[in-house]
Design a protein around this motif. Structure first.
Motif: not given
Ligand SMILES: [Zn+2]
Length: 430
Positions: A20, A23, A35, A38, A40
């Motif tokens: 990711c 994170c 992800c 999060c 991402g």
């Molecule tokens: Zn993440």
């Protein structure tokens, strides 16, 4: 399509995991792009130590002239099964255009002649569909502003895979036909590219298809790095002082940056100071470039793009924030030419270098012109590289009223003599 040309290459994968970008959470290789902690974006993480042992300038130079000469830095496990001949397009020294632009040393990375569908999207699709086949995916698909549609349909057809292509309903007819011709199922969506993209995210989850730029996006995006590797190799294993890159979703510019950093890390290029990476978008749809120009750190989505550069008309760019970081982090900037500037640039490129690019290429060259005028690209800086990513034959309409119409005459020599005598051939007669 044969893969013989790449069989001399290592078939081990140098991919460690997917990671990711926000994170840092790691995932095994799989067709996912977000992800789960999060939201991402996921990126491919490589074992650079192992790559460093396997990949030298000499090894690369001994391989076939395609993007797969950098196979260790691309995220598939075996040899490519589509697009084995894609890449290694010309890097053209553009002396006449350099004078027009006002710089000393100018090069054009010319993907308007990319194999097989005349845009840099051949590169990303070659990686994405090869990876889809490794995953055992049976149907590929994409959301596209045109060039990606052409590339996905063509490369899927080359291995008999069904392809589903979703596009905004008002794309240029040439790009629609050059998708349908391969037998792909083309779906026009009444809405903008962002509407199409949102719909594709839902379809990908429901039907299990491999969307090259949705669930296969982490693999797909890596294909763009070859554009940057080739620039460095073709400059004689050097990085340019400036590179000007078109932006739609913002992925290409971040991957060119990544490619230069990887080559530097691996010692494949001379460390020669930093390369300034500049971004180009049309004034009628510039959500990334306007962040830089207006000194803002968030994307203001463009609801209704108004530009002839349809292939760049993404109002809510997926990689906009990262593209901004790339430009500013490298000391680069951005510029937004309008439709007139875009046409002027297309004609300047054609008339000075004999290269016909699509509207996106006009955006890139038009932006470069502004950056030179603003002194952000210095007249004596060199080398300057402009990224030409697509072919002019696909987007002819905006130029119809801008080019000289053919003269019409009868079939007799006297007819031709009369035309020449009318003054239109001044400068042609010795
Ligand atoms: Zn993440």
């Amino acid at each position: 399509m044969t893969v013989a040309s790449v069989q001399n290459q290592s078939e081990a994968s140098f991919v460690k995991s997917m990671k990711c970008r926000e994170c840092g959470n790691e995932y095994p290789k799989q067709p996912v792009h977000v992800c789960e902690y999060c939201f991402g974006p996921l990126e491919i993480a490589y074992d650079y130590e192992a790559i460093g042992r396997a990949l030298t300038r000499k090894t690369i130079e001994s391989r076939a002239p395609s993007m797969w000469r950098y196979a260790e830095l691309l995220p598939i496990d075996g040899p490519p099964t589509v697009g084995a001949q894609t890449g290694m397009t010309p890097l053209v020294k553009a002396n006449r255009l350099a004078a027009w632009l006002g710089v000393k040393e100018l090069w054009l990375k010319n993907d308007s002649v990319s194999y097989p569908t005349l845009s840099f999207k051949d590169r990303v699709v070659s990686v994405a569909i090869s990876k889809a086949r490794e995953f055992g995916i049976k149907v590929v698909a994409c959301a596209s502003t045109g060039n990606l549609a052409n590339a996905t349909a063509s490369q899927a057809a080359s291995v008999g895979m069904p392809a589903v292509i979703l596009i905004p309903h008002d794309l240029e007819p040439a790009k629609v036909l050059a998708t349908s011709v391969y037998g792909a199922r083309v779906v026009g969506v009444s809405g903008t590219y962002d509407d199409v993209n949102r719909l594709c995210s839902e379809i990908a989850g429901k039907y299990g298809w491999g969307f090259v730029n949705v669930n296969l996006r982490p693999f797909y995006a890596e294909g763009s790095k070859a554009f940057g590797y080739e620039i460095a190799e073709q400059l004689g294993w050097k990085l340019p002082a400036h590179v000007v890159v078109p932006m739609a979703g913002g992925s290409l510019i971040t991957k060119i940056d990544k490619s230069f950093k990887e080559f530097t890390k691996l010692g494949l290029v001379e460390a020669r100071g930093s390369t300034k990476i500049h971004g180009a978008q049309a004034a009628g749809c510039g959500p990334i470039a306007s962040m830089v120009v207006e000194d803002r750190d968030f994307v203001k989505p463009v609801k209704t793009p108004q530009t002839i550069a349809k292939s760049l008309a993404i109002g809510n760019p997926a990689d906009g924030i990262y593209a901004r970081q790339t430009m500013l982090g490298s000391g680069g900037f951005a510029a937004l030419p309008n439709d007139d500037d875009i046409c002027d640039a297309i004609l300047a490129l054609a008339e000075h270098e004999g290269i016909f690019t699509e509207t996106a290429g006009g955006v890139t060259l038009g932006a470069a012109k502004k950056l030179v005028e603003q002194g952000r690209i210095g007249a004596d800086d060199g080398p300057v590289v402009i990224c030409i990513t697509g072919q002019g034959l696909k987007t002819q309409d905006p130029l119809v009223e801008r080019v000289r119409k053919p003269s019409l005459i009868g079939p007799k020599l006297t007819d031709f003599d009369q035309l020449v005598g009318s003054g239109t051939f001044t400068g042609y007669l010795s």
